[in-house]
Design a protein around this motif. Structure first.
Motif, PDB file in Angstrom:
ATOM      1  N   ASN A 109      -6.530  -6.250  -0.634  1.00  0.00           N
ATOM      2  CA  ASN A 109      -5.653  -5.372  -1.408  1.00  0.00           C
ATOM      3  C   ASN A 109      -6.226  -5.107  -2.796  1.00  0.00           C
ATOM      4  OD1 ASN A 109      -3.263  -3.857  -1.764  1.00  0.00           O
ATOM      5  ND2 ASN A 109      -2.277  -5.564  -2.809  1.00  0.00           N
TER       6      ASN A 109
ATOM      7  N   ASP B   2      -0.898   4.808   0.261  1.00  0.00           N
ATOM      8  CA  ASP B   2      -1.938   5.009   1.274  1.00  0.00           C
ATOM      9  C   ASP B   2      -1.327   5.258   2.650  1.00  0.00           C
ATOM     10  OD1 ASP B   2      -3.866   4.419  -0.700  1.00  0.00           O
ATOM     11  OD2 ASP B   2      -3.561   2.273  -0.360  1.00  0.00           O
TER      12      ASP B   2
ATOM     13  N   ARG C 117       0.847  -1.199   0.000  1.00  0.00           N
ATOM     14  CA  ARG C 117       0.000   0.000   0.000  1.00  0.00           C
ATOM     15  C   ARG C 117       0.881   1.247   0.000  1.00  0.00           C
ATOM     16  NH1 ARG C 117      -4.842  -1.823  -1.418  1.00  0.00           N
ATOM     17  NH2 ARG C 117      -5.451   0.326  -1.042  1.00  0.00           N
TER      18      ARG C 117
END
Length: 333
Positions: free
Chosen positions: A288, A131, A128
């Motif tokens: 995900n 993020d 990620r």
């Protein structure tokens, strides 16, 4: 030579069909281009072979090459340079609420549930990259391990430091969920996500899971819930040995799946069940995929014209051909 080169006007290459036609024409007309003298006998002349006669066809070849270069120039070759820049247009804030009760030391996942979770969660965090992620831990009570941050090294270190014994034992699902909601509710991200993991039933805390789920709905926070543990019996801590270490025994796995399903359904998330290491890894991979950050890719194109070389090369050949024709080969014209 033509690597990374595109032609703006490739239709001009059809003119290359003129080259074989010109070659055939030259083959049939070449003898008529040299003046001839007819005499009754050449016995009085000494035979002399001139190299210029053999080299004269090179003038025609130079014209053909010049014509091919001009056609290539008209096709307008360009060298294309592409640079790419990515821009995140939609960021996601994620808070992971992790159960750290004693039952998370059960060995139905290898080497135990908590270590297996930490390994899989670490891979999830690394993927990620665009993020922000925060960590909340809970057992009989709950606290924030790390607030939402884009610094993955901080999150990974905090995840690695999670161990059993930092909190009073128990499973306060409502407390863990409420704490996670409180951490993410004021986020300005366009998407706010919670991942709540537990291996038991709510038996501690002063906030009901249903109340915490209602708060998540109010703030538009999607919650994915994960029940971890095999079906049936698992080797679980059941007491302490005299040296203070855990004594393990077979114990029934109890997970309030209906509660976890209700929380996920109520908040727009999905409930998953992880019965082994592989399934746990697949669950985080699925989350995900479900929660994708929108990335805008901007490409910059820079074109460098390459026709000048071919045009100058053709002009140079034509000039050289003319000079040779009216100097060195003049006597043969």
């Amino acid at each position: 030579m033509f690597e990374n080169i595109d032609f703006v006007n490739p239709q001009f290459f059809w003119l290359l069909l003129l080259l074989p036609i010109a070659t055939v024409w030259y083959f049939f007309k070449r003898k008529k281009q040299i003046a001839s003298l007819k005499i009754s006998s050449i016995q009085g002349f000494k035979g002399t072979a001139s190299i210029l006669t053999k080299l004269k066809p090179m003038l025609f070849v130079m014209r053909l090459v010049a014509l091919a270069a001009l056609i290539t120039a008209m096709a307008r070759p360009q060298r294309e340079d592409i640079s790419t820049r990515t821009k995140t247009t939609r960021g996601i804030d994620i808070v992971m609420a992790i159960d750290v009760s004693s039952s998370m030391l059960a060995r139905d996942l290898k080497p135990n549930r908590l270590v297996a979770l930490k390994e899989v969660a670490a891979d999830f965090i690394k993927e990620r990259v665009n993020d922000r992620i925060g960590l909340v831990v809970y057992s009989g009570e709950s606290y924030t391990k790390t607030p939402i941050t884009s610094d993955k090294s901080i999150v990974l270190k905090a995840l690695n430091d999670i161990t059993y014994g930092q909190l009073q034992d128990g499973t306060a699902i409502g407390m863990g969920l409420a704490n996670a909601v409180n951490r993410i509710k004021d986020s300005k991200a366009k998407s706010k996500v919670l991942i709540l993991l537990t291996d038991g039933v709510n038996n501690s805390g002063f906030i009901e899971p249903e109340t915490a789920a209602g708060l998540a709905v109010e703030y538009g926070i999607k919650t994915y819930t994960i029940g971890i543990g095999t079906n049936g019996m698992a080797l679980t801590p059941v007491g302490y040995n005299p040296d203070g270490s855990f004594r393990y025994g077979m114990s029934k796995v109890e997970i309030d799946e209906q509660l976890l399903k209700d929380i996920a359904d109520q908040t727009g998330g999905v409930y998953f069940r992880a019965t082994n290491n592989e399934k746990l890894s697949e669950i985080y991979e699925e989350i995900n995929k479900l929660e994708k950050t929108d990335i805008e890719e901007i490409k910059y194109y820079n074109y460098e014209e390459e026709f000048r070389f071919f045009a100058l090369f053709a002009c140079g050949l034509l000039v050289l051909e003319s000079i040779l024709r009216y100097t060195v080969f003049r006597s043969l014209v």
